[in-house]
Scaffold this active site. Structure first.
Site, PDB file in Angstrom:
ATOM      1  N   ASP A  40      26.883  61.068  39.917  1.00 55.26           N
ATOM      2  CA  ASP A  40      27.104  62.061  38.871  1.00 55.26           C
ATOM      3  C   ASP A  40      27.055  63.465  39.492  1.00 55.26           C
ATOM      4  OD1 ASP A  40      27.089  60.001  37.042  1.00 55.26           O
ATOM      5  OD2 ASP A  40      24.953  60.229  36.588  1.00 55.26           O
TER       6      ASP A  40
HETATM    7  N1  URA Z   1      23.030  56.129  38.404  1.00 59.99           N
HETATM    8  C1  URA Z   1      23.168  57.236  37.645  1.00 59.99           C
HETATM    9  O1  URA Z   1      22.756  57.273  36.504  1.00 59.99           O
HETATM   10  N2  URA Z   1      23.769  58.302  38.189  1.00 59.99           N
HETATM   11  C2  URA Z   1      24.221  58.334  39.453  1.00 59.99           C
HETATM   12  O2  URA Z   1      24.741  59.353  39.905  1.00 59.99           O
HETATM   13  C3  URA Z   1      24.066  57.177  40.240  1.00 59.99           C
HETATM   14  C4  URA Z   1      23.471  56.081  39.686  1.00 59.99           C
END
Ligand code: URA
Length: 232
Positions: A99
């Site tokens: 993310d």
């Molecule tokens: N899980 C998440 O919630 N976000 C990420 O960026 C990676 C794994």
């Protein structure tokens, strides 16, 4: 290697677009028109519109992704992308996603087949996340994370989970569903306030500050191939 995969790896076009070029008769292999099922090896001469296609070496890069950078190739909101952070030739693209607000280990490569296997939960590239969360998860919450959580896209596979300190949890997963760590922790009543991936398929961020990247060593590439091997 199939002709379309060869063209994709050489950076000529995506596999689908390569198929169109082949169907349009614009690709020759050793002077003869290539077909969709043509297989090419190291000695074959491939040309598109009469110009020789030069093979690209395989490249593997580990990036310490900073917050605020998106993992897609282009962002409609104009935020910086990981591909811009790694101006590497040949061009490499991320394996899976983090993310925008998540930091940590991100692999980029032009090795499509390996990237595909690493991203596939069946082959099980292990990912370690450190999450800062609201509240302080107790043993019951940790046990639920380990056993599997019922999410709207199905139950999560068994995972490793341990408390690192007050409001800090380490989760080790083989899956890579969208927002998975955040959704799992939310489901046990501890929304994530900060998320970092400390290890990806055995690759740690030692010596890399946020925003820095490095090429993998030959031994690390071997390690990745092992991590991406199908289960026996
Ligand atoms: N899980 C998440 O919630 N976000 C990420 O960026 C990676 C794994």
């Amino acid at each position: 290697m199939r002709l379309n995969a060869f063209l994709a790896r050489a950076g000529v076009a995506s596999r689908r677009r390569a198929d169109e070029l082949i169907k349009a008769g614009r690709v020759t292999v050793n002077g003869k028109p290539g077909q969709l099922n043509t297989v090419v090896g190291a000695r074959d001469r491939v040309e598109v519109d009469g110009k020789e296609v030069v093979r690209q070496p395989l490249a593997y890069v580990l990036l310490h992704k900073p917050a605020g950078v998106v993992t897609t190739a282009r962002d409609p909101q104009g935020r910086p992308t990981v591909v811009q952070l790694v101006p590497y030739e040949p061009r490499v693209v991320p394996v899976g996603r983090l993310d925008a607000d998540t930091t940590g280990a991100l692999l980029l490569t032009n090795d499509g087949p390996l990237a595909h296997r690493l991203a596939h939960p069946r082959y099980g590239a292990e990912k370690t996340y450190v999450a800062e969360v609201e509240g302080d998860p107790d043993e019951k919450a940790l046990a639920a994370l380990r056993d599997g959580i019922e999410l709207d896209d199905g139950r999560t596979a068994p995972a490793r989970a341990r408390r690192l300190g007050r409001g800090r949890v380490e989760l080790v997963l083989h899956e890579g569903r969208t927002h998975q760590v955040k959704r799992m922790l939310e489901a046990v009543g501890h929304p994530v306030t900060r998320l970092h991936r400390s290890v990806y398929a055995g690759l740690t961020l030692d010596g890399l500050a946020a925003g820095e990247w490095r090429k993998l060593t030959a031994r690390e590439v071997e390690q990745l191939r092992t991590a991406a091997r199908p289960p026996a």
